[in-house]
Design a protein around this motif. Structure first.
Motif, mmCIF file in Angstrom:
data_model
loop_
_atom_site.group_PDB
_atom_site.id
_atom_site.type_symbol
_atom_site.label_atom_id
_atom_site.label_comp_id
_atom_site.label_asym_id
_atom_site.label_seq_id
_atom_site.Cartn_x
_atom_site.Cartn_y
_atom_site.Cartn_z
ATOM 1 N N SER A 26 65.201 55.646 29.603
ATOM 2 C CA SER A 26 63.512 54.804 30.631
ATOM 3 C C SER A 26 64.251 56.368 31.390
ATOM 4 O O SER A 26 64.086 56.737 31.680
ATOM 5 C CB SER A 26 63.829 53.913 31.013
ATOM 6 N N THR B 276 63.988 61.102 27.204
ATOM 7 C CA THR B 276 62.368 59.642 27.380
ATOM 8 C C THR B 276 62.028 60.743 26.659
ATOM 9 O O THR B 276 61.389 59.036 26.462
ATOM 10 C CB THR B 276 62.189 59.928 28.552
ATOM 11 N N ALA C 10 59.648 57.313 26.210
ATOM 12 C CA ALA C 10 59.674 55.555 27.342
ATOM 13 C C ALA C 10 59.240 56.032 28.293
ATOM 14 O O ALA C 10 58.583 56.670 28.949
ATOM 15 C CB ALA C 10 61.191 55.968 27.220
ATOM 16 N N ARG C 11 58.527 54.890 29.214
ATOM 17 C CA ARG C 11 58.185 54.616 30.251
ATOM 18 C C ARG C 11 58.891 54.692 31.765
ATOM 19 O O ARG C 11 60.026 54.907 30.753
ATOM 20 C CB ARG C 11 56.958 53.648 30.215
ATOM 21 N N HIS D 75 60.606 53.613 35.111
ATOM 22 C CA HIS D 75 60.321 51.888 35.808
ATOM 23 C C HIS D 75 61.037 52.374 36.673
ATOM 24 O O HIS D 75 61.464 53.295 37.620
ATOM 25 C CB HIS D 75 61.250 51.395 35.028
ATOM 26 N N ARG E 1 65.343 50.132 29.621
ATOM 27 C CA ARG E 1 63.985 50.435 29.186
ATOM 28 C C ARG E 1 62.580 49.462 28.147
ATOM 29 O O ARG E 1 63.689 48.379 27.903
ATOM 30 C CB ARG E 1 63.346 51.851 28.636
#
Length: 543
Positions: A300, A350, A382-383, A385, A468
Motif C-alpha cells: 500500500s 505500489t 494500490a491506494r 492509507h 492494503r
C-alpha cells in the motif's frame, strides 16, 4: 447473422461484454452490440474503448491496442491510427442521459438512434440495468422514509425508460438487472417489484401512444418473464400472476462468480415466441485465491506523508506490537510478528496503470481471463492509507489467517478502534460491525459494489504483507472482467465502474440461454423463406 443488442444504462459494459464474447462455430461473435448508452463520462470512455476492441474479430486486435494499454501511446493516437474502427466505436457508444429529467435526451432522439442501430432487424435483444441506488436496502436505510417517491427521486421511475423502449421497439428478448433491494422496495401504491413485473408483462398498457406504439396489443404482445435459476418459473400477467419473487434473484457465487453477489435479473421473452430458455447450472463456489493468486503483490501507499518503501516499512514494523495488542492471544501475536518480519523484507512497490510482469497463470477460467499479448497487468495500483489503517489492515488480515474469519469491531484491540462516533454502536448493536473486512482466500469475495471507491475498508487484501485494500484489477478479476478490459478515467471512477457492473462471465452464461431463442426464430424464418434451416441453425448456434 449476428444478433443485434441494444444496451442501455450500460455502465462500463459488463453485461454487453458477456453477450458479445459468446462465439459461434466459426469463431465470430454471436451477438453484436449495435448501440450502448451511458451517461457517466469515464464509463462511456471505457465503453467506447471496448467497442473499439470489438470492431476486430477475436485474435485480430491490432498491437496498437496493447501499446495503449501499456501506456506507450495515447488513446487519441490509437483512434487516429484506426479511424474506421474508432468511428464505428464512437457511433455505437452513446454518451447520453435517459429518462424524463432536464438533462435527458428527447424520446424521439432515443428512438431514432435505436432504429438506425438496428438497421431493420426485427428480432433483437434489449439489455441493461436502470440505476439502482434508489432501490438498495442500504440507500433506503439512510432515509427516514423508506417509501419510495417517484416525484422526489427520478431514479425510481428510470425503469420506465426501459419499459418505453419495449413498448415502442418490441425486441424479441430482454434482460434486465437490478439490486436485490428491489424486492422489498415500495411506493405509496404498491410493491415496486410487482409493479415492474406487471408493467414489463404488458408495456403497451403503460405506453400506448409513445412513438410507433399503438393501443393495439399486437404491436407489442407483451412478455413472459422467466427466472434464470428456478425451473420452471415465469411470470405472465395474464395466466401466471402467482410467483415467488425470490426465484428472480441470482446468487452469483452458485454460478461460478467468485463473489456473493445477489441481484435480480429478469429474462423476458416476447409472448409470440413459444420457447422456454431454461436455467443456469449451479457449480462449485470459486474462491478468490483462484482469480487473484497470480497477480503481482503490491504494498500500500502512505496517504498522509511522503511515500516510499522504507517509510512504509517503518510505519508498520516500527510499532511496539505488545502495546498495540496487549490482550491478543499468543497465536495471533505470533502471526502478526511473523507477518511484520516478512514486511521488513518486502520489496514490492505500489503498482501502476500498467505493470510489466510474467504471463498470468490464473487458476480459474484461464481462457476467459487471460490474454498473452498484454505482457503484464493493467489498472493494478494500490491506494495510499493512513498509518493507523495500515495497522488495522495488518490486524484483520492476520486475524483471518488465524481464525478463518474477518474480525468484527468487538474483536479489535481498543488501540486500533477508529475514532468514529458510531463505533460504540457498532460494537453494542452490531451495526456495521464489519466495517473493516478482509476478504478470505478460500471463499468467494463479498459483493463488489461502487462503495469500494470510497476507502477500501470493506475490501482488504487477504495477504498481510501487502497491507492494503484491493486494486481495480483485483476487483475486476472478482467481477470476472477479462484482463484486456481497460478501465478509463481516474482510479475512483474505475472502482465505481467495476462495482456497478454486471459480472461479464455471468452475463456470458445468460447469453448461452438466450441464444437458442434467436436460433428458433432464425430457423422459423428459414423455413418460411425456403432457406435451409440446418445451415441457418449452424450459423446462429454453432452446432
Amino acid at each position: 447473422m449476428k444478433i443485434p443488442v441494444i444496451d442501455i444504462f450500460a455502465g462500463p459494459g459488463g453485461l454487453g461484454e458477456g453477450f458479445s464474447a459468446l462465439l459461434n462455430a466459426e469463431g465470430t461473435r454471436a451477438f453484436d452490440i449495435a448501440l450502448s448508452v451511458e451517461k457517466e463520462e469515464a464509463a462511456h470512455q471505457t465503453l467506447t474503448l471496448r467497442s473499439f476492441f470489438r470492431q476486430f474479430e477475436p485474435g485480430t486486435v491490432p498491437e496498437d491496442y496493447y501499446s495503449f494499454v501499456k501506456g506507450e501511446i495515447t488513446i487519441q493516437e490509437l483512434y487516429r491510427r484506426w479511424p474506421q474502427q474508432a468511428s464505428l466505436a464512437k457511433e455505437e457508444a452513446w454518451l447520453a442521459t435517459l429518462g424524463d429529467g432536464e438533462d435527458a435526451v428527447p424520446f424521439e432522439e432515443v428512438d431514432s438512434r435505436i432504429k438506425n442501430a438496428l438497421k431493420g432487424h426485427k428480432n433483437w435483444l434489449l439489455i441493461g440495468g436502470p440505476p439502482c441506488q434508489a432501490y438498495s436496502i442500504v440507500g433506503r436505510s439512510r432515509r427516514k422514509d423508506s417509501i419510495l417517491d417517484e416525484e422526489k427521486d427520478v431514479r425510481v421511475g428510470l425503469y420506465r425508460q426501459y419499459l418505453r423502449i419495449l413498448a415502442v421497439h418490441n425486441p424479441a428478448v430482454f434482460v434486465m438487472e437490478n439490486v436485490k433491494g428491489l424486492l422489498s422496495a415500495k411506493t405509496k401504491e404498491s410493491s415496486v417489484f410487482t409493479k415492474i413485473l406487471n408493467d414489463l408483462s404488458d408495456p403497451v398498457k403503460i405506453f400506448p401512444q409513445t412513438g410507433t406504439a399503438s393501443p393495439d396489443s399486437s404491436v407489442c404482445p407483451g412478455y413472459r418473464i422467466y427466472s434464470l435459476v428456478e425451473e420452471p418459473a415465469s411470470y405472465d400477467l395474464n395466466y401466471n400472476p402467482v410467483y415467488n419473487q425470490k426465484n428472480f434473484v441470482i446468487q452469483a457465487e452458485k454460478y461460478g462468480i467468485p463473489q456473493t453477489r445477489h441481484r435480480v435479473i429478469l429474462l423476458g421473452v416476447r409472448k409470440d415466441i413459444n420457447f422456454y430458455p431454461g436455467t443456469l447450472k449451479k457449480v462449485d463456489e470459486v474462491a478468490i485465491a483462484q482469480v487473484l493468486h497470480d497477480l503481482p503483490g503490491l504494498r500500500s501507499g502512505l496517504s498522509k506523508q511522503k511515500d516510499n518503501l522504507e517509510a512504509w516499512r517503518t510505519a508498520i514494523s516500527g510499532v511496539n506490537l505488545e502495546s498495540v495488542f496487549p490482550n491478543a492471544e499468543s497465536c495471533l501475536i505470533d502471526e502478526i510478528k511473523y507477518q511484520v518480519k516478512k514486511i521488513r523484507e518486502a520489496v514490492a512497490e505500489t503498482g501502476t496503470e500498467f505493470l510489466l510482469c510474467d504471463k498470468a497463470e490464473i487458476g480459474y477460467e484461464k481462457e476467459w481471463f487471460t490474454d498473452s499479448r498484454i505482457g503484464g497487468v493493467c489498472n493494478h495500483s494500490a491506494r495510499g492509507h493512513m498509518n493507523s489503517d495500515l495497522l488495522r489492515y495488518l490486524f484483520v488480515s492476520s486475524f483471518a489467517r488465524v481464525y478463518q474469519r474477518s474480525p468484527k469491531l468487538e474483536d479489535f484491540p481498543v488501540e486500533l478502534l477508529p475514532a468514529h462516533k458510531n463505533v460504540k454502536e457498532g460494537i453494542d448493536d452490531k451495526k456495521f460491525a464489519d466495517r473493516f473486512r478482509v476478504q478470505l482466500w478460500d471463499k468467494p469475495s463479498k459483493t463488489i459494489t461502487s462503495h469500494i471507491s470510497k476507502d477500501g475498508h470493506y475490501y482488504i487484501h487477504p495477504d498481510p504483507v501487502q497491507c492494503r485494500s484491493l486494486t481495480v484489477r483485483e476487483a475486476a478479476r472478482i467481477q470476472t472482467f477479462p484482463d484486456n478490459y481497460f478501465f478509463c478515467g481516474p482510479r475512483t471512477s474505475q472502482f465505481i465502474q467495476v462495482g456497478n457492473a454486471v459480472p461479464p462471465l455471468l452475463a456470458n452464461k445468460i447469453a448461452r440461454l438466450v441464444l437458442p431463442v434467436f436460433s428458433k426464430l432464425e430457423n422459423e424464418t428459414a423455413l418460411s423463406t425456403g432457406s435451409d434451416p440446418a445451415v441457418t441453425l449452424r450459423e446462429t448456434v454453432g452446432v
